[in-house]
Scaffold this motif. Structure first.
Motif, PDB file in Angstrom:
ATOM      1  N   SER A  41      31.198 -33.608  23.945  1.00 49.33           N
ATOM      2  CA  SER A  41      30.236 -33.930  22.891  1.00 49.33           C
ATOM      3  C   SER A  41      29.807 -35.395  22.944  1.00 49.33           C
ATOM      4  N   SER A  42      30.722 -36.292  23.289  1.00 46.50           N
ATOM      5  CA  SER A  42      30.359 -37.712  23.326  1.00 46.50           C
ATOM      6  C   SER A  42      29.332 -38.001  24.421  1.00 46.50           C
ATOM      7  N   ILE A  43      29.426 -37.305  25.533  1.00 42.79           N
ATOM      8  CA  ILE A  43      28.446 -37.489  26.606  1.00 42.79           C
ATOM      9  C   ILE A  43      27.066 -37.037  26.146  1.00 42.79           C
ATOM     10  N   TRP A  44      27.013 -35.923  25.419  1.00 42.74           N
ATOM     11  CA  TRP A  44      25.729 -35.431  24.930  1.00 42.74           C
ATOM     12  C   TRP A  44      25.146 -36.339  23.858  1.00 42.74           C
ATOM     13  N   VAL A  45      25.994 -36.900  23.011  1.00 40.93           N
ATOM     14  CA  VAL A  45      25.502 -37.831  21.992  1.00 40.93           C
ATOM     15  C   VAL A  45      24.927 -39.071  22.659  1.00 40.93           C
ATOM     16  N   LEU A  46      25.608 -39.596  23.652  1.00 45.81           N
ATOM     17  CA  LEU A  46      25.084 -40.755  24.381  1.00 45.81           C
ATOM     18  C   LEU A  46      23.781 -40.428  25.105  1.00 45.81           C
ATOM     19  N   THR A  47      23.694 -39.236  25.666  1.00 46.75           N
ATOM     20  CA  THR A  47      22.454 -38.814  26.337  1.00 46.75           C
ATOM     21  C   THR A  47      21.304 -38.720  25.349  1.00 46.75           C
ATOM     22  N   ILE A  48      21.570 -38.159  24.180  1.00 52.34           N
ATOM     23  CA  ILE A  48      20.530 -38.036  23.152  1.00 52.34           C
ATOM     24  C   ILE A  48      20.084 -39.412  22.671  1.00 52.34           C
ATOM     25  N   LEU A  49      21.035 -40.308  22.455  1.00 54.87           N
ATOM     26  CA  LEU A  49      20.672 -41.672  22.048  1.00 54.87           C
ATOM     27  C   LEU A  49      19.865 -42.382  23.121  1.00 54.87           C
ATOM     28  N   PHE A  50      20.255 -42.226  24.371  1.00 60.16           N
ATOM     29  CA  PHE A  50      19.522 -42.827  25.479  1.00 60.16           C
ATOM     30  C   PHE A  50      18.090 -42.305  25.537  1.00 60.16           C
ATOM     31  N   LEU A  51      17.924 -40.988  25.438  1.00 54.70           N
ATOM     32  CA  LEU A  51      16.580 -40.409  25.459  1.00 54.70           C
ATOM     33  C   LEU A  51      15.746 -40.879  24.272  1.00 54.70           C
ATOM     34  N   PHE A  52      16.379 -41.016  23.113  1.00 52.62           N
ATOM     35  CA  PHE A  52      15.665 -41.491  21.940  1.00 52.62           C
ATOM     36  C   PHE A  52      15.152 -42.913  22.145  1.00 52.62           C
ATOM     37  N   PHE A  53      16.021 -43.808  22.634  1.00 50.78           N
ATOM     38  CA  PHE A  53      15.606 -45.193  22.837  1.00 50.78           C
ATOM     39  C   PHE A  53      14.540 -45.317  23.927  1.00 50.78           C
ATOM     40  N   ILE A  54      14.634 -44.516  24.974  1.00 49.79           N
ATOM     41  CA  ILE A  54      13.615 -44.528  26.020  1.00 49.79           C
ATOM     42  C   ILE A  54      12.276 -44.048  25.464  1.00 49.79           C
ATOM     43  N   SER A  55      12.277 -42.980  24.693  1.00 47.16           N
ATOM     44  CA  SER A  55      11.018 -42.455  24.155  1.00 47.16           C
ATOM     45  C   SER A  55      10.387 -43.428  23.169  1.00 47.16           C
TER      46      SER A  55
END
Length: 71
Positions: A41-55
């Protein structure tokens, strides 16, 4: 015509990043229990945060470029 092509070259990838972000959030919430069981779950949360900041960053670049009449 050149500014329109340049604008599209920014907008299309940004739309795809937003779509990927949306699908990642849906996947995460649909499989939260299973992700906790395998401790991913922590990997997915970091991925979601990364995608959010990139967008958001790409959206800001587009907005700033349109405001200064570069796009």
């Amino acid at each position: 015509m050149k500014k329109e092509n340049l604008r599209l070259s920014y907008v299309i990838p940004n739309a795809l990043v937003y779509l990927l972000l949306y699908m990642s959030v849906l996947f995460f919430f649909a499989n939260t229990h299973h992700l906790y069981l395998v401790q991913r779950s922590s990997i997915w949360v970091l991925t979601i945060l990364f995608l959010f900041f990139i967008s958001v960053l790409i959206s800001f670049v587009i907005w700033h470029g349109i405001k200064e009449d570069k796009l």
